[in-house]
Design a protein around this motif. Structure first.
Motif, PDB file in Angstrom:
ATOM      1  N   GLY A 387       0.833  -1.198   0.000  1.00 18.57           N
ATOM      2  CA  GLY A 387       0.000   0.000   0.000  1.00 18.57           C
ATOM      3  C   GLY A 387       0.867   1.248   0.000  1.00 18.57           C
ATOM      4  N   ILE A 388       0.222   2.380  -0.263  1.00 12.16           N
ATOM      5  CA  ILE A 388       0.936   3.654  -0.327  1.00 12.16           C
ATOM      6  C   ILE A 388       0.433   4.601   0.750  1.00 12.16           C
ATOM      7  N   ALA A 389       1.320   5.465   1.218  1.00  9.49           N
ATOM      8  CA  ALA A 389       0.957   6.561   2.125  1.00  9.49           C
ATOM      9  C   ALA A 389       1.831   7.749   1.790  1.00  9.49           C
ATOM     10  N   GLY A 390       1.390   8.906   2.162  1.00  8.55           N
ATOM     11  CA  GLY A 390       2.103  10.156   1.855  1.00  8.55           C
ATOM     12  C   GLY A 390       1.198  11.060   1.046  1.00  8.55           C
ATOM     13  N   PRO A 391       1.230  10.940  -0.293  1.00 10.74           N
ATOM     14  CA  PRO A 391       0.316  11.748  -1.101  1.00 10.74           C
ATOM     15  C   PRO A 391      -1.116  11.265  -1.000  1.00 10.74           C
ATOM     16  N   LEU A 392      -1.308   9.997  -0.679  1.00  3.57           N
ATOM     17  CA  LEU A 392      -2.625   9.416  -0.439  1.00  3.57           C
ATOM     18  C   LEU A 392      -2.412   8.135   0.339  1.00  3.57           C
ATOM     19  N   ALA A 393      -3.461   7.636   0.971  1.00  2.00           N
ATOM     20  CA  ALA A 393      -3.428   6.322   1.611  1.00  2.00           C
ATOM     21  C   ALA A 393      -4.363   5.421   0.826  1.00  2.00           C
ATOM     22  N   HIS A 394      -3.812   4.334   0.285  1.00  2.00           N
ATOM     23  CA  HIS A 394      -4.636   3.461  -0.549  1.00  2.00           C
ATOM     24  C   HIS A 394      -3.935   2.118  -0.710  1.00  2.00           C
ATOM     25  N   ALA A 395      -4.725   1.108  -1.027  1.00  2.00           N
ATOM     26  CA  ALA A 395      -4.189  -0.207  -1.360  1.00  2.00           C
ATOM     27  C   ALA A 395      -5.152  -0.871  -2.323  1.00  2.00           C
ATOM     28  N   PHE A 396      -4.603  -1.557  -3.306  1.00  2.75           N
ATOM     29  CA  PHE A 396      -5.407  -2.325  -4.237  1.00  2.75           C
ATOM     30  C   PHE A 396      -5.652  -3.726  -3.679  1.00  2.75           C
ATOM     31  N   LEU A 397      -6.706  -4.373  -4.164  1.00  2.00           N
ATOM     32  CA  LEU A 397      -6.915  -5.779  -3.835  1.00  2.00           C
ATOM     33  C   LEU A 397      -6.026  -6.669  -4.698  1.00  2.00           C
ATOM     34  N   VAL A 398      -5.764  -6.255  -5.939  1.00  2.00           N
ATOM     35  CA  VAL A 398      -4.896  -7.056  -6.804  1.00  2.00           C
ATOM     36  C   VAL A 398      -3.480  -7.053  -6.236  1.00  2.00           C
ATOM     37  N   ASP A 399      -2.745  -8.085  -6.533  1.00  2.00           N
ATOM     38  CA  ASP A 399      -1.424  -8.295  -5.950  1.00  2.00           C
ATOM     39  C   ASP A 399      -0.377  -7.439  -6.666  1.00  2.00           C
ATOM     40  N   LEU A 400       0.260  -6.539  -5.920  1.00  2.59           N
ATOM     41  CA  LEU A 400       1.325  -5.692  -6.468  1.00  2.59           C
ATOM     42  C   LEU A 400       2.717  -6.131  -6.031  1.00  2.59           C
ATOM     43  N   ALA A 401       2.797  -7.207  -5.243  1.00  7.11           N
ATOM     44  CA  ALA A 401       4.026  -7.510  -4.505  1.00  7.11           C
ATOM     45  C   ALA A 401       5.243  -7.745  -5.394  1.00  7.11           C
ATOM     46  N   ASP A 402       5.049  -8.295  -6.614  1.00  3.72           N
ATOM     47  CA  ASP A 402       6.229  -8.569  -7.424  1.00  3.72           C
ATOM     48  C   ASP A 402       6.474  -7.519  -8.497  1.00  3.72           C
ATOM     49  N   LEU A 403       5.783  -6.379  -8.396  1.00  4.19           N
ATOM     50  CA  LEU A 403       6.069  -5.264  -9.298  1.00  4.19           C
ATOM     51  C   LEU A 403       7.243  -4.445  -8.756  1.00  4.19           C
ATOM     52  N   PRO A 404       8.026  -3.815  -9.617  1.00  7.63           N
ATOM     53  CA  PRO A 404       9.073  -2.914  -9.123  1.00  7.63           C
ATOM     54  C   PRO A 404       8.443  -1.678  -8.484  1.00  7.63           C
ATOM     55  N   PRO A 405       9.123  -1.026  -7.555  1.00 10.17           N
ATOM     56  CA  PRO A 405       8.550   0.156  -6.893  1.00 10.17           C
ATOM     57  C   PRO A 405       8.070   1.224  -7.870  1.00 10.17           C
ATOM     58  N   ASP A 406       8.818   1.442  -8.972  1.00  3.42           N
ATOM     59  CA  ASP A 406       8.404   2.462  -9.934  1.00  3.42           C
ATOM     60  C   ASP A 406       6.983   2.206 -10.439  1.00  3.42           C
ATOM     61  N   ASP A 407       6.679   0.936 -10.745  1.00  3.10           N
ATOM     62  CA  ASP A 407       5.359   0.617 -11.266  1.00  3.10           C
ATOM     63  C   ASP A 407       4.285   0.650 -10.184  1.00  3.10           C
ATOM     64  N   ILE A 408       4.657   0.359  -8.951  1.00  2.00           N
ATOM     65  CA  ILE A 408       3.677   0.454  -7.868  1.00  2.00           C
ATOM     66  C   ILE A 408       3.294   1.920  -7.645  1.00  2.00           C
ATOM     67  N   TYR A 409       4.295   2.789  -7.619  1.00  2.46           N
ATOM     68  CA  TYR A 409       3.979   4.220  -7.522  1.00  2.46           C
ATOM     69  C   TYR A 409       3.127   4.651  -8.709  1.00  2.46           C
ATOM     70  N   ALA A 410       3.467   4.175  -9.895  1.00  2.00           N
ATOM     71  CA  ALA A 410       2.709   4.547 -11.095  1.00  2.00           C
ATOM     72  C   ALA A 410       1.257   4.102 -10.984  1.00  2.00           C
ATOM     73  N   ALA A 411       1.035   2.891 -10.455  1.00  3.26           N
ATOM     74  CA  ALA A 411      -0.337   2.388 -10.312  1.00  3.26           C
ATOM     75  C   ALA A 411      -1.170   3.324  -9.436  1.00  3.26           C
ATOM     76  N   TYR A 412      -0.588   3.781  -8.327  1.00  3.80           N
ATOM     77  CA  TYR A 412      -1.343   4.657  -7.425  1.00  3.80           C
ATOM     78  C   TYR A 412      -1.485   6.067  -7.996  1.00  3.80           C
ATOM     79  N   ALA A 413      -0.459   6.559  -8.677  1.00  5.16           N
ATOM     80  CA  ALA A 413      -0.563   7.884  -9.297  1.00  5.16           C
ATOM     81  C   ALA A 413      -1.626   7.884 -10.388  1.00  5.16           C
ATOM     82  N   GLY A 414      -1.649   6.826 -11.194  1.00  2.00           N
ATOM     83  CA  GLY A 414      -2.653   6.734 -12.249  1.00  2.00           C
ATOM     84  C   GLY A 414      -4.051   6.566 -11.702  1.00  2.00           C
TER      85      GLY A 414
END
Length: 526
Positions: A387-414
């Motif tokens: 999950g992400i915190a800072g600019p927003l607090a959120h978490a997806f139900l889909v599994d993000l665990a094996d994505l690189p950090p850049d793409d995880i940030y991108a998922a939440y920004a998008g």
């Protein structure tokens, strides 16, 4: 009555027959009510009160949309307009005609909440004599009172305190009184003269909660009913603790000391803060302990700042990372999410970067959170994600665990980004010319050796177009996103919660946004 409002009224009368483009057109017409002149508004309200009730579901939704538009327009104008003069009787008449099942009624109360002194008195009377049935409608009705300036408090209190007998109203009304006191908008807490009543009520609620903690089965309630009862008791107890602390009556210390023994962290925090405000050292000691609990930390730190107790809190619990951890845990603990704090939290990544919606770089944190539960007959089972915190607090139900950090940030920004030039539509709803664009992008995927292409949505991103499609390549299925410059492919991973088309498109949008924001270019205006 204006011709446009006559058309809107006609739509309400035939709402259940509307569908497709006719329904969409009628929903757009609901915005006309906020633009109407005074006499026409009055005529519309009176005519709506004469419609057969209860309104059909679709008609009630349309009326709620129309009245909600009025409230939003008044909020933007920071109060009533000249068109609202003398509408109180018609608003009240429609409110009574609609009945308790109507979703539109809360908007009528919110309209009164933005009115003059007489309309505020009318609001108080209606809340006492005929309150909304649902908690969400109560909050919708009184929310404008927290947002308007120059609120004539004397036209609401102490009259509004008579609504404390309605359990669904008690907490919001006390929260309003607490807000007015904390903001210095009143010289004395509006419920100060009723502090004895509040102390007794807190004691009763505390005993009920302690009994439920000891033996919830004895209540004879279903799990859903039990959860609802506990949530109601906690909500009101929180408001009572805050009120008693702000009132300053030391006779409340005994009941607050009992309340601090309840296991619920939010309630313990409020009871501890009230005790600290009343000068009882047990309150400050409990706040120091609670700061270590991520789900309570943000509120504890807020109270520590308010009460001058920051130096008693471990500095490590006051860092940006500690606060971000707390933001995410609080979000995960909301009833609409997991409902309880995770079993563990671990920092996954941290960076300072520009983020959509912010003018300056912000601290961004990714946390790996885990829920571990023991299931009878199955042993321990766990759920983990990032999950992400800072600019927003959120978490997806889909599994993000094996994505690189850049793409995880991108998922939440998008996911978070909102802009009039960022939108998407199902391909089935596109015009003929837009479908030709879909075919062009499908051909691009074919040329890139994709097979089994199933177009799903078309995205529009600052003048560019991107096709989101299910597709396969090199024996792997997944989601392909093709624009006229590049193609992104997200293979279906070996996970019980694989990325879907929506999450893949979020990554696509987020990559572009974060690259734009963090490489020295001027970001688009929000």
């Amino acid at each position: 009555m204006e011709q446009r409002l006559e058309a809107l009224l006609n739509d309400l009368g035939r709402a259940e027959t509307l569908a497709g483009s006719d329904l969409a057109r009628s929903l757009r017409r609901t915005s006309w009510l906020a633009e109407a002149a005074g006499d026409s508004l009055d005529e519309f309200l009176q005519a709506a009160a004469r419609l057969p009730t209860p309104l059909a579901k679709q008609a009630d939704q349309m009326l709620a949309a129309a009245l909600g538009g009025v409230v939003r327009q008044r909020l933007a104008a920071a109060g009533p307009t000249a068109a609202d003069a003398g509408l109180g009787d018609s608003i009240e008449r429609l409110y009574g005609a609609l009945g308790k099942s109507s979703l539109a009624r809360a908007h009528l109360l919110a309209w009164l909440a933005l009115g003059d002194k007489s309309e505020l008195e009318r609001l108080a009377d209606l809340l006492i004599s005929d309150p909304p049935a649902e908690d969400a409608q109560v909050m919708q009705a009184i929310a404008p009172l927290f947002r308007r300036g120059g609120l004539p408090v004397e036209n609401l209190f102490p009259r509004l305190l008579d609504a404390l007998e309605h359990r669904q109203l008690a907490a919001p009304i006390l929260d309003l009184a607490n807000y007015l006191t904390r903001e210095g908008l009143v010289a004395e807490h509006p419920a100060a003269e009723r502090s004895g009543q509040l102390i007794v009520l807190l004691g009763d609620l505390t005993q009920s909660l302690l009994q439920l903690e000891e033996n919830s089965e004895s209540a004879g309630l279903s799990p859903v009913e039990l959860s609802r009862r506990i949530a109601g008791c906690i909500s009101l107890s929180v408001s009572l603790c805050d009120a008693l602390g702000l009132i300053g009556n030391r006779e409340a210390v005994g009941k607050l000391t009992q309340t601090i023994e309840i296991r619920h962290r939010r309630l313990r925090t409020e009871a501890a803060a009230a005790l600290a405000r009343l000068g009882d050292p047990r309150g400050a000691d409990e706040l120091v302990l609670l700061a270590a609990e991520p789900v309570a930390r943000l509120r504890v730190l807020a109270y520590a700042g308010e009460l001058g107790l920051e130096d008693k809190i471990d500095p490590a619990l006051q860092t940006a990372q500690a606060r971000a951890e707390s933001e995410l845990v609080v979000w995960l603990s909301e009833p609409t999410q997991f409902g309880i704090p995770p079993s563990s939290m671990e920092l996954f990544d941290h960076r300072r970067q520009f983020w959509p919606g912010y003018q300056e770089p912000v601290e961004c944190f990714l946390f790996r959170f885990t829920y571990a539960v023991t299931v009878e007959g199955e042993g321990e089972r766990s759920f983990s994600n990032i999950g992400i915190a800072g600019p927003l607090a959120h978490a997806f139900l889909v599994d993000l665990a094996d994505l690189p950090p850049d793409d995880i940030y991108a998922a939440y920004a998008g996911w978070q980004a909102e802009h009039e030039e960022i939108r998407e539509y199902d391909v089935a709803s596109l015009s003929r010319s837009e479908k030709l664009e879909v075919e062009r992008l499908v051909r691009r995927l074919h040329d890139a050796q994709f097979t089994a292409i199933e177009p799903q949505r078309m995205g529009y991103f600052f003048g560019g177009k991107a096709l989101i499609a299910a597709a396969a390549r090199d024996g792997m299925t997944g989601v392909a996103i093709a624009d006229f410059d590049e193609i992104d492919f997200f293979p279906r991973r070996h996970s019980r919660r694989p990325l879907g088309a929506a999450e893949c498109y979020c990554i696509y949008k987020g990559r572009k946004l974060l690259k734009l924001f963090n490489h020295g270019e001027q970001p688009p205006a929000e």
